[in-house]
Design an enzyme around this catalytic site. Sequence first.
Site, mmCIF file in Angstrom:
data_model
loop_
_atom_site.group_PDB
_atom_site.id
_atom_site.type_symbol
_atom_site.label_atom_id
_atom_site.label_comp_id
_atom_site.label_asym_id
_atom_site.label_seq_id
_atom_site.Cartn_x
_atom_site.Cartn_y
_atom_site.Cartn_z
ATOM 1 N N HIS A 125 0.829 -1.208 0.000
ATOM 2 C CA HIS A 125 0.000 0.000 0.000
ATOM 3 C C HIS A 125 0.867 1.263 0.000
ATOM 4 C CE1 HIS A 125 -3.407 -2.606 1.019
ATOM 5 N NE2 HIS A 125 -2.664 -3.119 1.982
ATOM 6 N N SER A 126 2.122 1.144 -0.354
ATOM 7 C CA SER A 126 3.108 2.216 -0.179
ATOM 8 C C SER A 126 2.797 3.466 -0.998
ATOM 9 C CB SER A 126 4.495 1.685 -0.552
ATOM 10 O OG SER A 126 5.435 2.733 -0.595
ATOM 11 N N ASN A 127 2.619 4.581 -0.312
ATOM 12 C CA ASN A 127 2.481 5.868 -1.004
ATOM 13 C C ASN A 127 3.778 6.254 -1.693
ATOM 14 O OD1 ASN A 127 -0.210 6.296 -0.031
ATOM 15 N ND2 ASN A 127 0.639 6.931 1.939
ATOM 16 N N LEU A 145 6.164 4.204 -3.042
ATOM 17 C CA LEU A 145 6.326 3.487 -4.306
ATOM 18 C C LEU A 145 5.315 3.966 -5.342
ATOM 19 C CD1 LEU A 145 7.082 -0.230 -3.323
ATOM 20 C CD2 LEU A 145 8.682 1.558 -4.019
#
Length: 313
Positions: free
Chosen positions: A69-71, A73
């Site tokens: 869920h990385s903002n 990346l």
Amino acid sequence: MLTIRWSPQAPLQPLVLGWLAAAGVEVGVLRLDLIDPLISGNKWYKLAPHLTEAARQGATGLISLGGPHSNHLHALAAAGKRFAFPTVGLLRGEPCETPTVRDLQAFGMHLHWLGYGGYRARHRDGFWDAWRERYPQLHPVPEGGGGLTGARGCTVLRDMLSPQLETLGWSDYHGWWLAAGTGTTLAGLVLAEAGAHPVHGALAVPASHGVAPQVRAILAEAGMADAGYRLLDASRGGFARLDAALARFILDSEREGGIPLDPVYTGKALLALREQIACGSISRGSRLVFVHTGGLQGRRALASHLQALGARG
């Protein structure tokens, strides 16, 4: 060769909420979530100096780490697609499908799933050696764009703020308020302020994640005293932990104030501000700059859970 010239500006907007008015506290929100539909939030400002360093070293793209869920990346992959440079993501856990992962793939990011043990190894000496050998043309970026390089990219936020103060009728402000996930943006603001205004960081992760030592390390590397900021626990027991009280607060605040919040960072930070005002830690007449760090793309995975919790009485 990486030659990217883009300096997005974020608007400063008043936050109108009844509990703020009752306490006599004014809050202006620096809307980093509005700088771009995809490359949103504080992530771009942490990435920009890494892109500059990559260009200096002759790299053609970037490789970095994050969860499904990385903002960070998401912003990196979106920037790669927008500005036509290759990106590689090293992901925590086993292969899974999330709204974020689908976007990463659509943006053209090449993904490697490291499992959980493999991801924990990211702090070990030599972790990057194999990846540098595999992708010699890519510049490695720490998780979340962290470190002094990323922090220096966030110093521009203070410059962005200054000419907008008059839009709120302010001649000055009394401090910054923002969520802290790695502490990089907070450290950048501390560097920019150099003691002129305090920076308050609401921890979106438990203290065991090591934000405090990370901030100290960044400031020490920059040759600055470990001062001018404070960290307070807003994690509510864990990273991305969402409970009914937080969900109701987010939904109520959005209805009243008109500014969207994400449950992982900005929602927790704003609730922590209300709690600090309630206990008397923020005095009447204070003017605070609240940094909206984005993260709204990650909200998609929590949308139904947020609504369900918020509906509980």
